[in-house]
Enzyme design. Structure first.
Site, PDB file in Angstrom:
ATOM      1  N   ASP A  11      -3.544 -17.568   7.520  1.00  0.00           N
ATOM      2  CA  ASP A  11      -3.234 -18.147   6.205  1.00  0.00           C
ATOM      3  C   ASP A  11      -2.885 -19.623   6.284  1.00  0.00           C
ATOM      4  N   LYS A  30       0.826  -1.212   0.000  1.00  0.00           N
ATOM      5  CA  LYS A  30       0.000   0.000   0.000  1.00  0.00           C
ATOM      6  C   LYS A  30       0.861   1.263   0.000  1.00  0.00           C
ATOM      7  N   VAL A  40       1.322 -20.872 -19.657  1.00  0.00           N
ATOM      8  CA  VAL A  40       2.726 -20.463 -19.536  1.00  0.00           C
ATOM      9  C   VAL A  40       3.619 -21.667 -19.810  1.00  0.00           C
ATOM     10  N   GLY A  91      -0.710 -17.224  -6.363  1.00  0.00           N
ATOM     11  CA  GLY A  91      -1.307 -17.724  -5.136  1.00  0.00           C
ATOM     12  C   GLY A  91      -0.252 -18.058  -4.094  1.00  0.00           C
ATOM     13  N   ARG A  92      -0.707 -18.442  -2.928  1.00  0.00           N
ATOM     14  CA  ARG A  92       0.188 -18.700  -1.807  1.00  0.00           C
ATOM     15  C   ARG A  92      -0.123 -20.055  -1.183  1.00  0.00           C
ATOM     16  N   GLU A 128      -2.496 -14.470 -17.517  1.00  0.00           N
ATOM     17  CA  GLU A 128      -3.431 -15.153 -16.619  1.00  0.00           C
ATOM     18  C   GLU A 128      -3.917 -16.448 -17.281  1.00  0.00           C
ATOM     19  N   ILE A 139      -2.278  -9.765  -6.222  1.00  0.00           N
ATOM     20  CA  ILE A 139      -0.902  -9.252  -6.254  1.00  0.00           C
ATOM     21  C   ILE A 139      -0.548  -8.810  -7.678  1.00  0.00           C
ATOM     22  N   SER A 168       2.908 -14.369  -9.381  1.00  0.00           N
ATOM     23  CA  SER A 168       1.880 -14.127  -8.352  1.00  0.00           C
ATOM     24  C   SER A 168       0.700 -15.050  -8.645  1.00  0.00           C
ATOM     25  N   HIS A 216     -23.275  15.165   2.480  1.00  0.00           N
ATOM     26  CA  HIS A 216     -23.153  15.688   1.113  1.00  0.00           C
ATOM     27  C   HIS A 216     -22.090  16.759   1.064  1.00  0.00           C
TER      28      HIS A 216
HETATM   29  P1  FAD Z   1       1.721 -14.109   8.245  1.00  0.00           P
HETATM   30  O1  FAD Z   1       1.429 -12.669   8.135  1.00  0.00           O
HETATM   31  O2  FAD Z   1       2.363 -14.782   7.109  1.00  0.00           O
HETATM   32  O3  FAD Z   1       2.642 -14.255   9.540  1.00  0.00           O
HETATM   33  C1  FAD Z   1       3.213 -15.458   9.907  1.00  0.00           C
HETATM   34  C2  FAD Z   1       4.429 -15.154  10.757  1.00  0.00           C
HETATM   35  O4  FAD Z   1       4.843 -16.367  11.376  1.00  0.00           O
HETATM   36  C3  FAD Z   1       5.631 -14.650   9.967  1.00  0.00           C
HETATM   37  O5  FAD Z   1       6.200 -13.553  10.639  1.00  0.00           O
HETATM   38  C4  FAD Z   1       6.596 -15.817   9.965  1.00  0.00           C
HETATM   39  O6  FAD Z   1       7.957 -15.424   9.952  1.00  0.00           O
HETATM   40  C5  FAD Z   1       6.262 -16.449  11.300  1.00  0.00           C
HETATM   41  N1  FAD Z   1       6.582 -17.867  11.394  1.00  0.00           N
HETATM   42  C6  FAD Z   1       6.285 -18.860  10.541  1.00  0.00           C
HETATM   43  N2  FAD Z   1       6.688 -20.056  11.035  1.00  0.00           N
HETATM   44  C7  FAD Z   1       7.252 -19.783  12.232  1.00  0.00           C
HETATM   45  C8  FAD Z   1       7.826 -20.597  13.227  1.00  0.00           C
HETATM   46  N3  FAD Z   1       7.878 -21.927  13.120  1.00  0.00           N
HETATM   47  N4  FAD Z   1       8.309 -19.987  14.337  1.00  0.00           N
HETATM   48  C9  FAD Z   1       8.260 -18.636  14.476  1.00  0.00           C
HETATM   49  N5  FAD Z   1       7.712 -17.840  13.573  1.00  0.00           N
HETATM   50  C10 FAD Z   1       7.201 -18.404  12.462  1.00  0.00           C
HETATM   51  N6  FAD Z   1      -4.273  -9.062   3.090  1.00  0.00           N
HETATM   52  C11 FAD Z   1      -5.180  -8.099   3.334  1.00  0.00           C
HETATM   53  O7  FAD Z   1      -6.118  -8.337   4.085  1.00  0.00           O
HETATM   54  N7  FAD Z   1      -5.080  -6.866   2.770  1.00  0.00           N
HETATM   55  C12 FAD Z   1      -4.069  -6.545   1.928  1.00  0.00           C
HETATM   56  O8  FAD Z   1      -4.007  -5.425   1.433  1.00  0.00           O
HETATM   57  C13 FAD Z   1      -3.103  -7.538   1.638  1.00  0.00           C
HETATM   58  N8  FAD Z   1      -2.084  -7.264   0.815  1.00  0.00           N
HETATM   59  C14 FAD Z   1      -1.153  -8.235   0.564  1.00  0.00           C
HETATM   60  C15 FAD Z   1      -0.131  -7.940  -0.329  1.00  0.00           C
HETATM   61  C16 FAD Z   1       0.813  -8.894  -0.617  1.00  0.00           C
HETATM   62  C17 FAD Z   1       1.932  -8.565  -1.583  1.00  0.00           C
HETATM   63  C18 FAD Z   1       0.749 -10.176   0.017  1.00  0.00           C
HETATM   64  C19 FAD Z   1       1.794 -11.205  -0.243  1.00  0.00           C
HETATM   65  C20 FAD Z   1      -0.265 -10.464   0.908  1.00  0.00           C
HETATM   66  C21 FAD Z   1      -1.233  -9.508   1.179  1.00  0.00           C
HETATM   67  N9  FAD Z   1      -2.307  -9.769   2.030  1.00  0.00           N
HETATM   68  C22 FAD Z   1      -3.237  -8.809   2.264  1.00  0.00           C
HETATM   69  C23 FAD Z   1      -2.444 -11.072   2.711  1.00  0.00           C
HETATM   70  C24 FAD Z   1      -1.938 -10.979   4.156  1.00  0.00           C
HETATM   71  O9  FAD Z   1      -0.598 -10.543   4.152  1.00  0.00           O
HETATM   72  C25 FAD Z   1      -2.052 -12.329   4.841  1.00  0.00           C
HETATM   73  O10 FAD Z   1      -3.364 -12.823   4.718  1.00  0.00           O
HETATM   74  C26 FAD Z   1      -1.719 -12.200   6.318  1.00  0.00           C
HETATM   75  O11 FAD Z   1      -0.411 -11.718   6.499  1.00  0.00           O
HETATM   76  C27 FAD Z   1      -1.864 -13.537   7.040  1.00  0.00           C
HETATM   77  O12 FAD Z   1      -1.556 -13.376   8.375  1.00  0.00           O
HETATM   78  P2  FAD Z   1      -0.983 -14.591   9.242  1.00  0.00           P
HETATM   79  O13 FAD Z   1      -0.787 -14.044  10.611  1.00  0.00           O
HETATM   80  O14 FAD Z   1      -1.818 -15.783   9.061  1.00  0.00           O
HETATM   81  O15 FAD Z   1       0.426 -14.958   8.588  1.00  0.00           O
HETATM   82  P1  NAI Z   2      -4.539 -14.896  -6.288  1.00  0.00           P
HETATM   83  O1  NAI Z   2      -5.124 -16.179  -5.875  1.00  0.00           O
HETATM   84  O2  NAI Z   2      -5.230 -13.638  -5.953  1.00  0.00           O
HETATM   85  O3  NAI Z   2      -4.310 -14.878  -7.867  1.00  0.00           O
HETATM   86  C1  NAI Z   2      -3.559 -15.843  -8.508  1.00  0.00           C
HETATM   87  C2  NAI Z   2      -3.902 -15.805  -9.983  1.00  0.00           C
HETATM   88  O4  NAI Z   2      -2.948 -16.572 -10.687  1.00  0.00           O
HETATM   89  C3  NAI Z   2      -5.271 -16.403 -10.299  1.00  0.00           C
HETATM   90  O5  NAI Z   2      -5.987 -15.529 -11.126  1.00  0.00           O
HETATM   91  C4  NAI Z   2      -4.921 -17.710 -10.983  1.00  0.00           C
HETATM   92  O6  NAI Z   2      -5.889 -18.112 -11.924  1.00  0.00           O
HETATM   93  C5  NAI Z   2      -3.615 -17.371 -11.647  1.00  0.00           C
HETATM   94  N1  NAI Z   2      -2.747 -18.503 -11.925  1.00  0.00           N
HETATM   95  C6  NAI Z   2      -2.513 -19.580 -11.141  1.00  0.00           C
HETATM   96  N2  NAI Z   2      -1.623 -20.402 -11.740  1.00  0.00           N
HETATM   97  C7  NAI Z   2      -1.278 -19.819 -12.924  1.00  0.00           C
HETATM   98  C8  NAI Z   2      -0.392 -20.180 -13.984  1.00  0.00           C
HETATM   99  N3  NAI Z   2       0.335 -21.289 -13.938  1.00  0.00           N
HETATM  100  N4  NAI Z   2      -0.300 -19.348 -15.051  1.00  0.00           N
HETATM  101  C9  NAI Z   2      -1.024 -18.193 -15.111  1.00  0.00           C
HETATM  102  N5  NAI Z   2      -1.881 -17.824 -14.136  1.00  0.00           N
HETATM  103  C10 NAI Z   2      -2.000 -18.612 -13.047  1.00  0.00           C
HETATM  104  O7  NAI Z   2      -3.037 -14.927  -5.685  1.00  0.00           O
HETATM  105  P2  NAI Z   2      -1.949 -13.801  -5.520  1.00  0.00           P
HETATM  106  O8  NAI Z   2      -2.236 -12.634  -6.376  1.00  0.00           O
HETATM  107  O9  NAI Z   2      -0.644 -14.487  -5.624  1.00  0.00           O
HETATM  108  O10 NAI Z   2      -2.152 -13.352  -4.021  1.00  0.00           O
HETATM  109  C11 NAI Z   2      -2.114 -14.327  -2.979  1.00  0.00           C
HETATM  110  C12 NAI Z   2      -3.088 -13.976  -1.924  1.00  0.00           C
HETATM  111  O11 NAI Z   2      -2.586 -12.890  -1.133  1.00  0.00           O
HETATM  112  C13 NAI Z   2      -4.438 -13.490  -2.425  1.00  0.00           C
HETATM  113  O12 NAI Z   2      -5.289 -14.541  -2.749  1.00  0.00           O
HETATM  114  C14 NAI Z   2      -4.936 -12.743  -1.244  1.00  0.00           C
HETATM  115  O13 NAI Z   2      -5.506 -13.646  -0.353  1.00  0.00           O
HETATM  116  C15 NAI Z   2      -3.676 -12.150  -0.660  1.00  0.00           C
HETATM  117  N6  NAI Z   2      -3.556 -10.756  -1.081  1.00  0.00           N
HETATM  118  C16 NAI Z   2      -4.524  -9.875  -0.705  1.00  0.00           C
HETATM  119  C17 NAI Z   2      -4.461  -8.570  -1.088  1.00  0.00           C
HETATM  120  C18 NAI Z   2      -5.555  -7.660  -0.704  1.00  0.00           C
HETATM  121  O14 NAI Z   2      -6.364  -8.035   0.134  1.00  0.00           O
HETATM  122  N7  NAI Z   2      -5.628  -6.459  -1.263  1.00  0.00           N
HETATM  123  C19 NAI Z   2      -3.341  -8.046  -1.883  1.00  0.00           C
HETATM  124  C20 NAI Z   2      -2.410  -9.070  -2.264  1.00  0.00           C
HETATM  125  C21 NAI Z   2      -2.518 -10.365  -1.846  1.00  0.00           C
END
Ligand code: FAD
Ligand code: NAI
Length: 474
Positions: free
Chosen positions: A321, A57, A246, A280-281, A212, A193, A278, A453
């Site tokens: 997650d 952000k 891909v 998925g995760r 995609e 992402i 990007s 408004h």
């Molecule tokens: P995480 O945030 O992944 O935290 C897990 C923590 O556990 C980490 O610090 C890790 O180092 C630690 N850990 C793991 N294993 C161990 C271990 N064995 N011992 C000690 N520590 C450990 N979500 C939104 O809602 N809004 C957004 O705008 C948004 N933007 C995103 C943008 C990107 C680029 C990405 C990648 C994700 C985004 N997300 C967003 C998703 C969001 O980041 C995750 O859903 C969220 O962080 C999940 O929280 P969590 O606590 O489950 O795990």
């Molecule tokens: P995503 O699940 O949002 O999107 C992945 C995309 O990749 C899908 O459209 C899928 O069809 C496509 N895809 C999968 N395999 C492929 C392949 N082999 N070739 C081409 N396309 C393919 O996952 P993304 O963007 O990696 O983000 C992971 C997660 O992180 C999100 O699902 C979301 O939960 C979280 N996130 C949330 C944000 C927010 O809330 N604003 C911002 C960024 C991430």
């Protein structure tokens, strides 16, 4: 050995919030997190704070400011000479924002008397009345917890045979610290992402192509809203190719080449300076040693939990997650709070039907509840109402009239079933819809509420009026 009522493994939004709530409820609480900052020190906050929500952000804001200045300030009579962006400074600012958040969480641990351990936590064994957890890293010791909350988050999914090198093939981590604007950037996956990071680098001058696999754009989003968003992205020059397969990916000194088959079946190759994958995760349990205690995982590697985040082991819980459900920070937080409350014998509750989604592109996309295509598939009789920002005075004054607010309400009861927004500040506007749905409001309830408004929120009221075909300003 130190004994705690609650040991939380993972200090992301799921874990650190669970620890705070547990401490508030009077439990002796520990939180273990292994994330390191660039100096090797603790950096709690997880993916969200370090390489996710917060830094993305920050970059979205910087790049949007740059685009506004370059393309829209002129409309306001503001002229700029020699507009330039210093990418190093933009990235350093993002790092500073991340650090403020890391420090804020360390402060919150102190404030709430939570014992923080910087290191990796792993299950050692089930012990008398709880579990032994080994901490390895900066802190090296074994502690016990009567209750354990696992919040170890997720990792980016790599393409098979294409590991992230964070130089040319980037995950979300590398995507947030590209040192100079790549001339050509390819992203694989047009999910959240792909769109957010693609927008950042396009705005600062990269030629961006997003590949995609699926034939539909943003399949989880209401189709009408997704169409509107796609139109805006096309206009901005964000190239999105749908339905591709891909193929081989090769890195070389000059960059990376991505072979793919287009939706029409044509073989194509793109040359780029950087590739962001990007797609998925995946849930993360690396180093957790779940086998030591028999903690059950599913075939995706997620920890198996019931509706209330209970694992197969007594007094072991998992949130965020690393378990089923949307991978969102606020979902993780809500589960963390609910688990702490359940441990205290309270009735913690998470309503999965009212979890909002936001994609922070421009226009922003936000929604809560069911889409029109889901209602059709579920055979629900519904009424729809939309209101365009084009007819909203505040949006005109802002100079951003893209998009609309859309309401879906039950045909008989008028209960709101879904609200979908594409347009300015959709991320903030969606909160009203979440509150309304939590309180089981009808569209008429929103239509009868006085909205300030001129405000963008008037578009929400008007969309609610549109359900009954009686908009006032359109
Ligand atoms: P995480 O945030 O992944 O935290 C897990 C923590 O556990 C980490 O610090 C890790 O180092 C630690 N850990 C793991 N294993 C161990 C271990 N064995 N011992 C000690 N520590 C450990 N979500 C939104 O809602 N809004 C957004 O705008 C948004 N933007 C995103 C943008 C990107 C680029 C990405 C990648 C994700 C985004 N997300 C967003 C998703 C969001 O980041 C995750 O859903 C969220 O962080 C999940 O929280 P969590 O606590 O489950 O795990
Ligand atoms: P995503 O699940 O949002 O999107 C992945 C995309 O990749 C899908 O459209 C899928 O069809 C496509 N895809 C999968 N395999 C492929 C392949 N082999 N070739 C081409 N396309 C393919 O996952 P993304 O963007 O990696 O983000 C992971 C997660 O992180 C999100 O699902 C979301 O939960 C979280 N996130 C949330 C944000 C927010 O809330 N604003 C911002 C960024 C991430």
């Amino acid at each position: 050995m130190k004994n705690f009522d609650v040991v939380v493994i993972g200090g992301g939004p799921g874990g650190y919030i669970a620890a705070i709530r547990a401490a508030q409820l009077g439990f002796s609480t520990a939180c273990i997190d292994e994330w390191k900052n660039s100096k090797g020190g603790p950096a709690p906050g997880g993916t969200c704070t370090n390489v996710g929500c917060i830094p993305s952000k920050a970059l979205l804001q910087s790049s949007e400011n740059f685009e506004e200045a370059g393309k829209h300030f002129g409309d306001h009579g503001i002229s700029m000479k020699d507009l330039a962006i210093d990418i190093g400074k933009m990235v350093a600012r993002k790092d500073a924002v991340v650090k403020q958040n890391n420090d804020g969480i360390l402060y919150l641990f102190k404030k709430n008397k939570i014992s923080f351990f910087h290191g990796r936590g792993s299950f050692a064994k089930a012990a008398e009345g709880g579990y032994e957890i080994k901490v390895a890293g900066a802190a090296e010791e074994t502690i016990t917890g009567k209750h354990v909350i696992v919040a170890t988050g997720s990792n980016p999914r790599a393409l098979p045979g294409v590991p992230f090198d964070e130089e040319k093939v980037l995950s979300n981590d590398g995507a947030l610290r590209i040192p100079a604007v790549p001339k050509k950037l390819v992203l694989i996956g047009s999910g959240v992402i792909g769109l957010e990071m693609g927008s950042v680098w396009r705005r600062v001058g990269a030629e961006v192509t997003v590949l995609e696999a699926l034939p539909t754009f943003l399949g989880a989003v209401d189709e009408q809203i997704a169409r509107e968003a796609k139109k805006a992205f096309d206009k901005q020059g964000l190239k999105i190719e749908l339905g591709v397969k891909v193929g081989e990916i090769k890195t070389s000194g000059s960059g990376v080449s991505v072979a793919y088959t287009s939706a029409k079946g044509e073989a194509q190759t793109l040359q780029a300076d950087k590739l962001i994958v990007s797609i998925g995760r995946v849930p993360n349990t690396i180093g957790l040693n779940p086998e030591a205690v028999g903690l059950k995982l599913d075939e995706r590697g997620a920890i198996v939990v019931d509706d209330e985040c209970r694992t197969n082991l007594p007094n072991v819980w998992a949130v965020g997650d690393v378990v089923r459900g949307p991978m969102l920070a606020h979902k993780a937080e809500e589960e963390g709070v609910a688990v702490a409350e359940r441990i205290a014998g309270q009735h913690g509750h998470v309503n999965f039907n009212t979890i909002p989604w936001v994609i922070y592109t421009s226009p922003e996309i936000a929604w809560v509840g069911r889409t029109e295509q889901q209602l059709k598939a579920d055979g629900v009789q519904y009424k729809a109402g939309t209101f365009p920002f084009l007819a909203n005075g505040r949006a005109r004054a802002l100079g951003d009239t893209t998009g609309m607010v859309k309401f879906l309400a039950d045909a008989k009861t008028d209960e709101i079933l879904g609200v979908h927004i594409v347009g300015p500040m959709a991320s903030e506007l969606i909160s009203e819809a979440v509150v309304a749905m939590e309180f089981k409001a009808s569209a008429e309830d929103i239509a009868r509420i006085c909205h300030a408004h001129p405000s963008l929120s008037e578009a929400t009221k008007e969309a609610a009026l549109a359900v009954d075909k009686r908009t006032l300003n359109f």
